[in-house]
Design a protein around this motif. Structure first.
Motif, short mmCIF file in Angstrom:
data_model
loop_
_atom_site.label_atom_id
_atom_site.label_comp_id
_atom_site.label_asym_id
_atom_site.label_seq_id
_atom_site.Cartn_x
_atom_site.Cartn_y
_atom_site.Cartn_z
N ARG A 1 0.88 -1.25 0.13
CA ARG A 1 0.04 0.13 0.05
C ARG A 1 0.97 1.20 -0.03
O ARG A 1 1.24 1.81 0.98
CB ARG A 1 -0.91 0.04 1.12
CG ARG A 1 -1.86 -1.21 1.35
CD ARG A 1 -3.45 -0.65 0.95
NE ARG A 1 -4.14 -2.12 0.87
CZ ARG A 1 -4.67 -2.39 1.90
NH1 ARG A 1 -4.93 -1.86 3.11
NH2 ARG A 1 -5.36 -3.63 1.75
N PRO A 2 1.36 1.52 -1.32
CA PRO A 2 2.44 2.66 -1.07
C PRO A 2 1.74 4.02 -1.00
O PRO A 2 0.74 4.19 -1.09
CB PRO A 2 2.97 2.53 -2.67
CG PRO A 2 1.65 2.29 -3.35
CD PRO A 2 1.03 1.05 -2.59
N GLY A 3 2.65 4.79 -0.63
CA GLY A 3 2.33 6.29 -0.24
C GLY A 3 2.66 7.16 -1.31
O GLY A 3 3.21 6.78 -2.34
N LEU A 4 2.02 8.36 -1.15
CA LEU A 4 2.46 9.63 -2.25
C LEU A 4 3.41 10.53 -1.58
O LEU A 4 3.02 10.99 -0.78
CB LEU A 4 1.17 9.94 -2.73
CG LEU A 4 1.23 11.27 -3.64
CD1 LEU A 4 1.80 10.72 -5.06
CD2 LEU A 4 0.00 11.65 -4.07
N GLU A 5 4.61 10.39 -1.95
CA GLU A 5 5.52 11.34 -1.19
C GLU A 5 5.71 12.57 -2.00
O GLU A 5 5.87 12.60 -3.24
CB GLU A 5 6.82 10.66 -1.13
CG GLU A 5 6.96 9.29 -0.43
CD GLU A 5 8.32 8.79 -0.52
OE1 GLU A 5 9.28 8.99 0.42
OE2 GLU A 5 8.54 8.06 -1.23
N ASP A 6 5.94 13.74 -1.12
CA ASP A 6 6.34 15.01 -1.90
C ASP A 6 7.57 15.08 -1.46
O ASP A 6 8.00 15.35 -0.54
CB ASP A 6 5.38 16.26 -0.89
CG ASP A 6 3.91 16.27 -1.31
OD1 ASP A 6 3.59 16.12 -3.00
OD2 ASP A 6 3.01 16.26 -0.80
N LEU A 7 8.41 15.13 -2.66
CA LEU A 7 9.84 15.21 -2.71
C LEU A 7 10.29 16.73 -3.09
O LEU A 7 9.57 17.14 -4.15
CB LEU A 7 10.36 14.22 -3.00
CG LEU A 7 10.20 12.72 -2.44
CD1 LEU A 7 10.48 11.60 -3.37
CD2 LEU A 7 10.69 12.46 -1.12
N PRO A 8 11.60 17.02 -2.90
CA PRO A 8 12.00 18.23 -3.58
C PRO A 8 11.91 18.02 -4.97
O PRO A 8 11.85 19.12 -5.71
CB PRO A 8 13.47 18.32 -3.08
CG PRO A 8 13.50 17.40 -1.85
CD PRO A 8 12.39 16.61 -1.94
N TRP A 9 12.20 17.01 -5.57
CA TRP A 9 12.04 16.85 -7.37
C TRP A 9 10.68 16.57 -7.98
O TRP A 9 10.81 16.52 -8.97
CB TRP A 9 13.28 15.88 -7.71
CG TRP A 9 13.04 14.44 -6.86
CD1 TRP A 9 12.28 13.51 -7.31
CD2 TRP A 9 13.70 14.13 -5.58
NE1 TRP A 9 12.51 12.51 -6.44
CE2 TRP A 9 13.37 12.72 -5.38
CE3 TRP A 9 14.50 14.83 -4.73
CZ2 TRP A 9 13.75 12.06 -4.16
CZ3 TRP A 9 15.03 14.24 -3.73
CH2 TRP A 9 14.46 12.77 -3.36
N GLY A 10 9.75 16.39 -6.77
CA GLY A 10 8.29 15.87 -7.37
C GLY A 10 7.55 15.08 -6.52
O GLY A 10 8.04 14.74 -5.46
N GLN A 11 6.56 14.59 -7.05
CA GLN A 11 5.55 13.63 -6.19
C GLN A 11 5.98 12.16 -6.53
O GLN A 11 6.18 11.91 -7.69
CB GLN A 11 4.03 13.86 -6.41
CG GLN A 11 3.70 14.96 -5.82
CD GLN A 11 1.92 15.23 -5.74
OE1 GLN A 11 1.52 14.82 -6.76
NE2 GLN A 11 1.67 15.19 -4.58
N GLN A 12 6.04 11.28 -5.71
CA GLN A 12 6.68 10.06 -6.18
C GLN A 12 6.07 8.83 -5.20
O GLN A 12 5.59 9.02 -4.04
CB GLN A 12 8.22 9.86 -5.53
CG GLN A 12 8.61 8.54 -5.83
CD GLN A 12 10.33 8.82 -5.85
OE1 GLN A 12 10.99 9.33 -6.60
NE2 GLN A 12 10.87 7.97 -4.58
N VAL A 13 5.73 7.77 -6.04
CA VAL A 13 5.03 6.63 -5.28
C VAL A 13 6.04 5.50 -5.56
O VAL A 13 6.68 5.26 -6.82
CB VAL A 13 3.85 6.21 -6.07
CG1 VAL A 13 3.38 4.76 -5.75
CG2 VAL A 13 2.81 7.13 -5.66
N GLU A 14 6.69 4.84 -4.49
CA GLU A 14 7.52 3.73 -4.54
C GLU A 14 6.71 2.38 -4.15
O GLU A 14 6.22 2.44 -3.24
CB GLU A 14 8.84 3.89 -3.84
CG GLU A 14 9.83 2.72 -3.72
CD GLU A 14 11.00 3.21 -2.88
OE1 GLU A 14 11.67 4.05 -3.29
OE2 GLU A 14 11.39 2.28 -2.12
N VAL A 15 6.92 1.37 -5.17
CA VAL A 15 6.46 0.11 -4.92
C VAL A 15 7.34 -1.00 -4.83
O VAL A 15 8.52 -0.74 -5.34
CB VAL A 15 5.31 -0.40 -5.89
CG1 VAL A 15 4.18 0.64 -6.07
CG2 VAL A 15 5.94 -0.37 -7.31
#
Length: 127
Positions: free
Chosen positions: A98-112
């Motif tokens: 159940r991946p999260g949606l991360e706000d990172l300095p380079w963009g939004q990311q989903v890691e599976v």
């Protein structure tokens, strides 16, 4: 490939990820991530599987062959629509991820993380 004016350019990279169990690979990549099978190959019955999955322009090769790739690899995938993709994954209520949606300095990311220790980072990069 060399163009008519002699300039070389790369067309695409297709990551190869090591898998160990065909059923788990199909469940994760097709049922959960929504990929479609492009092709499947075995040198003979009972031999290791080599398979292509694709979705929205992204191709991945999955291999049971020992020398093709190392488990635990990471693939970075630039994309558009990562928030919608994240909602799609969460709505599937997949029991193992159940991946999260991360706000990172380079963009939004989903890691599976696949069942074989590989990581795929889907990222909508900031402009």
């Amino acid at each position: 490939m060399t163009t008519a004016d002699g300039e070389m350019r790369f067309l695409a990279a297709i990551p190869i990820l090591r898998i160990f169990d065909e059923a788990k690979a199909r469940e994760f990549y097709c049922d959960f991530l929504g990929f479609t099978i492009g092709f499947e190959h075995r040198f003979g019955p009972g031999m290791p599987l080599y398979l292509e999955v694709h979705r929205a322009g992204l191709k991945l090769h999955l291999s049971e062959h020992h020398g093709d790739a190392c488990p635990g690899s990471t693939v970075f995938v630039p994309m558009k629509g990562v928030a919608g993709f994240h909602r799609e994954l969460i709505d599937k209520r997949y029991g193992y991820n159940r991946p999260g949606l991360e706000d990172l300095p380079w963009g939004q990311q989903v890691e599976v993380n696949d069942p074989f220790g590989n990581r795929i980072r889907f990222c909508e990069q900031s402009d």
